[in-house]
Design a protein around this motif. Sequence first.
Motif, PDB file in Angstrom:
ATOM      1  N   VAL A 153      38.977  34.015  29.652  1.00 23.26           N
ATOM      2  CA  VAL A 153      39.755  34.653  30.722  1.00 23.26           C
ATOM      3  C   VAL A 153      41.120  33.988  30.825  1.00 23.26           C
ATOM      4  N   THR A 154      42.171  34.798  30.744  1.00 27.07           N
ATOM      5  CA  THR A 154      43.532  34.294  30.849  1.00 27.07           C
ATOM      6  C   THR A 154      44.241  35.029  31.973  1.00 27.07           C
ATOM      7  N   GLU A 155      45.526  34.829  32.123  1.00 27.67           N
ATOM      8  CA  GLU A 155      46.305  35.468  33.185  1.00 27.67           C
ATOM      9  C   GLU A 155      47.206  36.532  32.598  1.00 27.67           C
ATOM     10  N   GLY A 156      47.132  37.738  33.124  1.00 27.17           N
ATOM     11  CA  GLY A 156      47.977  38.835  32.688  1.00 27.17           C
ATOM     12  C   GLY A 156      48.943  39.262  33.765  1.00 27.17           C
ATOM     13  N   THR A 157      49.746  40.284  33.482  1.00 30.29           N
ATOM     14  CA  THR A 157      50.757  40.734  34.452  1.00 30.29           C
ATOM     15  C   THR A 157      50.131  41.307  35.707  1.00 30.29           C
ATOM     16  N   LYS A 158      48.886  41.813  35.601  1.00 28.28           N
ATOM     17  CA  LYS A 158      48.246  42.447  36.757  1.00 28.28           C
ATOM     18  C   LYS A 158      46.963  41.735  37.158  1.00 28.28           C
ATOM     19  N   GLY A 159      46.884  40.466  36.859  1.00 26.78           N
ATOM     20  CA  GLY A 159      45.708  39.708  37.242  1.00 26.78           C
ATOM     21  C   GLY A 159      44.977  39.153  36.044  1.00 26.78           C
ATOM     22  N   PRO A 160      43.712  38.750  36.220  1.00 26.47           N
ATOM     23  CA  PRO A 160      42.945  38.181  35.116  1.00 26.47           C
ATOM     24  C   PRO A 160      42.815  39.166  33.959  1.00 26.47           C
ATOM     25  N   ALA A 161      42.841  38.636  32.736  1.00 31.94           N
ATOM     26  CA  ALA A 161      42.734  39.476  31.550  1.00 31.94           C
ATOM     27  C   ALA A 161      41.850  38.784  30.527  1.00 31.94           C
ATOM     28  N   ILE A 162      41.293  39.570  29.604  1.00 27.47           N
ATOM     29  CA  ILE A 162      40.445  39.036  28.547  1.00 27.47           C
ATOM     30  C   ILE A 162      41.287  38.801  27.300  1.00 27.47           C
TER      31      ILE A 162
END
Length: 653
Positions: A34-43
């Motif tokens: 799990v990482t951080e994306g522009t709209k929240g948590p991302a895979i």
Amino acid sequence: MSIQKIEPGMPESQSADILADNLARLKALFPELVTEGTKGPAINIDVLKALVGDATVTDADEKYGLNWHGKRAARQLALTPSAGTLRPCPEESVDWETTRNLMIEGDNLEVLKLLQKSYAGKVKMVYIDPPYNTGKDFVYPDNFQDSIRNYLELTGQVEGGRKISSNTEASGRFHTDWLSMLYPRAKLARNLLRDDGILFVSIDSTEVANLRLLLDEVFGEECFIIDLIWKKRDGAPNDRNIGSVHEHILVYGKTLTAGSARTLAEDRLNLMPRTEKADAEYQEFREPGGPDPRGKFRKIDTTANAKGGRDVASLHFGVRNPTTGEMCYPRDGTCWRHSKEEMDRLQADGRLYWGVNGTATTPMRKLFLSEAKPGMTTPSILPDMPLNQHAARELEVLFGQKSVFDTPKPTELLKLLAHLGCGRDDICLDFFAGSGSMGEAVMMLNAADGGQRRYVLVQLPEPIGDSSESRISRDYCLNIGRPPIISELTKERLRRSGQRIKTEGHNSVDVGFRAFRLDTSNLKAWTPRSNDIGQALLDHLEHVKSGRSTNDVLYELLLKLGLDLCVPMQTREVAGKAVHSIGGGVLLACLDDRISATEAEPLALGIVTWHKEQATAGEVTCVFLDSAFENDVAKTNLAAILEQHGIAKVRSL
């Protein structure tokens, strides 16, 4: 225990969040997924492929370093010029005419940009205590397009302001926003430091790892000096099994001119002041021939463990006891710390202590107080520093009521850091000033050692809410007739602490400050109106915004021309006009709103006369209001006369 009200948006007021549950399960099994994306948590798909053995994953994009979404924009923010200015506030200042300290109210990112010309390479020490990113502190978003407008909206200074909120984990950008906030500020702060400058940053365990990586990138990991540990409380909080009682203070140098962080520390950092406790280790020991005339000393072991790669054979020899005449050898399993030549030298110089009656079997080396270093080496765990509760008590005493600030740093802690990082005449910058502890610490240090250190503080005018926790601070500001914002508490602390230092008899200490406030530029930007070009042209005839004073414009000129905001300023009437000489004539300005063709020549000649009186070294800039000239003849004649007498750099606003 109070009953918590369930508010809209809380988990208890909503049905199950299936997506969040799925994400939590994946994160529990594979945290790296799990990482951080522009709209929240991302895979992270590449990580997922690696976890299941998918051979299509490659390491082409892998590299060492700290990365997050928005890093490129954060880097660009540091490079984008500010469109603002700093407006002087003499009525909120103390000793405006004589002080050399600054208290600036505004967004520290914009303020750091505005200080670049005037203070680049001049600051010896930067100390900051930024938000710790706990989810309760304030990390507001920077706006790449219009940062000044963004600042005014967030702090409620213009209509339609946006609500300020904390950087909570629920935003999905817990680390990202914090890193993007701190990165450009660290870059700009580095520019302001002298080549031998030092950075101190307070932080807790939440972000210390990320902060190390961020500062390694900005300053270079070779410029990391030490991670100081400050014990902030006596007992651990009892609401958990393990409780933190300390904070970190990361220390970096700006440039590495020597071979290592150790030499960097020795070159840049001062020694700690000597303490009575440390000096008490030195005593006047009795010896057969009487006390040593060189005074007090402490005893140092002359033997060492005979392991660790030592040449034991060469360090195992006899030393003659001068009282008994017997030869003394190291104990079994040990050897001498010094060579035979060095031990002979110490013996000949009376630097070996053989006991009260001279019959000690092993001598000790004498280390004299008179030859000790003028200070003490700073241990990485700071000794005998006040706790958070003492800092709160300091403010209670100063303000005469319950503390108006939640988490101030102890003045003695910051006084020590200022001593370590600053010389007696240096500039200390704190752009997360909070309650103003660093300003008080600098004044106290000057009072203690007669120094002339200067402080530059920057604090956001963050509105104080009306919650029960904030009510004391809010009411205090209202009671003293000031708006309920954090920066007002900063200024009030500086006033009160300065007055206290004066009442203690330190009349030579600079306890004043010049107050400035961040705002949009005093100069109008061209704003064409397609539906009324004629009116737009008429509006732009006056290039200075209405409501802006001569002082506003003068200090913007100081910033734009790279002059110190505390530089001396004089005003003289020349040909019926007010002419200002700044910095001994480096800048000459006449901001009168009317210069006729007949007035141009006497005005120019009067300025030339004053310029010659001041005998200014270097280039001189002379500034006028463009709209003041009656016509082009007046402007041309005035410029020609000035140029004939050596003032070639003439500008108009």
